[in-house]
Scaffold this active site. Structure first.
Site, mmCIF file in Angstrom:
data_model
loop_
_atom_site.group_PDB
_atom_site.id
_atom_site.type_symbol
_atom_site.label_atom_id
_atom_site.label_comp_id
_atom_site.label_asym_id
_atom_site.label_seq_id
_atom_site.Cartn_x
_atom_site.Cartn_y
_atom_site.Cartn_z
ATOM 1 N N GLY A 122 8.981 -5.258 -8.595
ATOM 2 C CA GLY A 122 9.832 -4.177 -9.059
ATOM 3 C C GLY A 122 11.312 -4.478 -8.848
ATOM 4 O O GLY A 122 11.695 -5.083 -7.850
ATOM 5 N N GLY B 209 0.808 -1.217 0.000
ATOM 6 C CA GLY B 209 0.000 0.000 0.000
ATOM 7 C C GLY B 209 0.840 1.266 0.000
ATOM 8 O O GLY B 209 2.023 1.226 -0.319
ATOM 9 N N ALA B 210 0.197 2.402 0.376
ATOM 10 C CA ALA B 210 0.804 3.730 0.219
ATOM 11 C C ALA B 210 1.318 3.814 -1.219
ATOM 12 O O ALA B 210 2.495 4.060 -1.481
ATOM 13 C CB ALA B 210 1.906 3.988 1.232
ATOM 14 N N GLY C 282 5.296 3.948 -8.973
ATOM 15 C CA GLY C 282 6.033 2.692 -9.139
ATOM 16 C C GLY C 282 5.074 1.510 -9.115
ATOM 17 O O GLY C 282 5.074 0.665 -10.020
ATOM 18 N N HIS C 283 4.217 1.487 -8.096
ATOM 19 C CA HIS C 283 3.229 0.409 -8.007
ATOM 20 C C HIS C 283 2.302 0.419 -9.224
ATOM 21 O O HIS C 283 1.976 -0.625 -9.795
ATOM 22 C CB HIS C 283 2.353 0.589 -6.763
ATOM 23 C CG HIS C 283 3.081 0.508 -5.457
ATOM 24 N ND1 HIS C 283 3.210 1.586 -4.624
ATOM 25 C CD2 HIS C 283 3.705 -0.531 -4.830
ATOM 26 C CE1 HIS C 283 3.869 1.229 -3.531
ATOM 27 N NE2 HIS C 283 4.195 -0.047 -3.633
HETATM 28 P P1 AMP Z 1 6.034 -2.430 -1.658
HETATM 29 O O1 AMP Z 1 4.653 -1.887 -1.530
HETATM 30 O O2 AMP Z 1 7.100 -1.451 -1.319
HETATM 31 O O3 AMP Z 1 6.197 -3.764 -0.979
HETATM 32 O O4 AMP Z 1 6.242 -2.724 -3.186
HETATM 33 C C1 AMP Z 1 5.371 -3.555 -3.911
HETATM 34 C C2 AMP Z 1 5.993 -3.856 -5.242
HETATM 35 O O5 AMP Z 1 6.198 -2.644 -5.957
HETATM 36 C C3 AMP Z 1 7.366 -4.534 -5.106
HETATM 37 O O6 AMP Z 1 7.479 -5.522 -6.096
HETATM 38 C C4 AMP Z 1 8.313 -3.394 -5.342
HETATM 39 O O7 AMP Z 1 9.547 -3.801 -5.881
HETATM 40 C C5 AMP Z 1 7.537 -2.572 -6.366
HETATM 41 N N1 AMP Z 1 8.015 -1.195 -6.351
HETATM 42 C C6 AMP Z 1 8.088 -0.363 -5.277
HETATM 43 N N2 AMP Z 1 8.652 0.813 -5.633
HETATM 44 C C7 AMP Z 1 8.949 0.724 -6.952
HETATM 45 C C8 AMP Z 1 9.544 1.599 -7.897
HETATM 46 N N3 AMP Z 1 9.968 2.807 -7.571
HETATM 47 N N4 AMP Z 1 9.692 1.154 -9.162
HETATM 48 C C9 AMP Z 1 9.288 -0.088 -9.510
HETATM 49 N N5 AMP Z 1 8.717 -0.959 -8.678
HETATM 50 C C10 AMP Z 1 8.541 -0.568 -7.409
#
Ligand code: AMP
Length: 278
Positions: free
Chosen positions: A146, A30-31, A35-36
């Site tokens: 990501g 979340g948040a 990127g997500h």
């Molecule tokens: P998180 O919510 O931080 O656990 O991220 C969820 C997914 O989004 C994971 O696969 C991360 O690698 C991907 N992710 C987070 N930030 C980025 C970004 N800046 N660019 C690409 N993928 C991202």
């Protein structure tokens, strides 16, 4: 777009779409940021049904303060997802994922003894626990991760192999803010000044990639660490140039295989990670 909070409600929705329909899955905490959303867009382009999960997984936080301050805003997340073409959002409470303690211990060998694994003990075991459970619930054909979390991708690929799961792991490029700072939910926790200062991380990594021909690996590692540590706002936890497959530190540029420089930096209390291809 449907919001579901329980495994049974999600299974019901997935059954309604038909058992043979290929599901694309984007697990997140979340948040949400751009990127997500880029992962979601790719999933939507490649799959007839897309599920996004929003779950701050307590088991992957080795630092209780980090878990406490991790940003949460389901309403804003749902708004962002509305326009993406995502079909289902799975936002469970912790009891739904962990009705009892998860005592499973994964073994990723040397992949988990370096970098994030070394500095965040238990982190990847928690990641493997939650992702394996989510895969079991969602049964995706493809799952999107990501490259910002470079080591996490290697761990997930290893887990999928170990458990022989029929899911294709799709690696997606890092999405950056205009300043070059890798987008991250934790960026929200930075003051405007720190957020500006944190752009030095990516700038330095890019310059390091240019300098690779002129300096040894060790020199590059030292140069990056010193350059970033020169900023009073930033403290490097580690910077290592590693082999993309083994994640082990390389000694020379002439070694075979692709190489990536991975970094973790504290900006005040906030821990940021990033990486660059060499
Ligand atoms: P998180 O919510 O931080 O656990 O991220 C969820 C997914 O989004 C994971 O696969 C991360 O690698 C991907 N992710 C987070 N930030 C980025 C970004 N800046 N660019 C690409 N993928 C991202």
């Amino acid at each position: 777009m449907i919001l579901v909070k329980t495994r049974s409600a999600l299974s019901e929705q997935l059954q309604l779409t038909g058992n043979e329909v290929e599901v694309g899955f984007v697990p997140t905490m979340g948040a949400l940021h751009r990127g997500h959303l880029t992962l979601v867009a790719r999933a939507v382009a490649e799959n007839p049904v897309v599920v996004v999960s929003i779950f701050v997984n307590p088991n992957q936080f080795n630092d209780p303060d980090d878990l406490k301050r991790y940003p949460r805003n389901l309403e804003a997340d749902l708004k962002l997802l509305e326009g993406t073409g995502c079909h289902m959002v799975f936002a469970p409470e912790a009891e739904e994922i962990y009705p009892g303690p998860d005592n499973r211990k994964f073994n990723f060998g040397k992949l988990e003894t370096v970098m994030e694994g070394k500095h965040r003990p238990g982190h990847f075991n928690g990641v493997a626990q939650v992702v394996s459970k989510l895969f079991d619930i969602v049964q995706p054909r493809r799952a999107y991760f990501g490259l910002k979390d470079f080591q996490q991708l290697a761990i997930i690929n290893a887990m999928v192999k170990q458990l022989s799961l029929p899911v294709e792991i799709v690696a997606c490029d890092i999405v950056r803010e205009e300043s070059g700072l890798a987008m991250s939910s934790r960026n929200e926790l930075l003051s405007p000044e720190d957020r500006k200062e944190a752009a030095l991380i990516n700038q330095t990594l890019n310059r390091a990639a240019e300098l690779a021909g002129e300096k040894t690996v060790k020199e590059i590692e030292n140069w990056v660490t010193e350059t970033i540590n020169n900023s009073p706002a930033l403290t490097v936890e580690y910077f290592e140039v590693v082999d993309n497959e083994s994640l082990q530190r390389i000694g020379n540029w002439s070694e075979e295989g692709e190489k990536t420089g991975c970094i973790a930096v504290y900006c005040g209390k906030i821990r940021l990670i990033d990486n660059v291809r060499f």
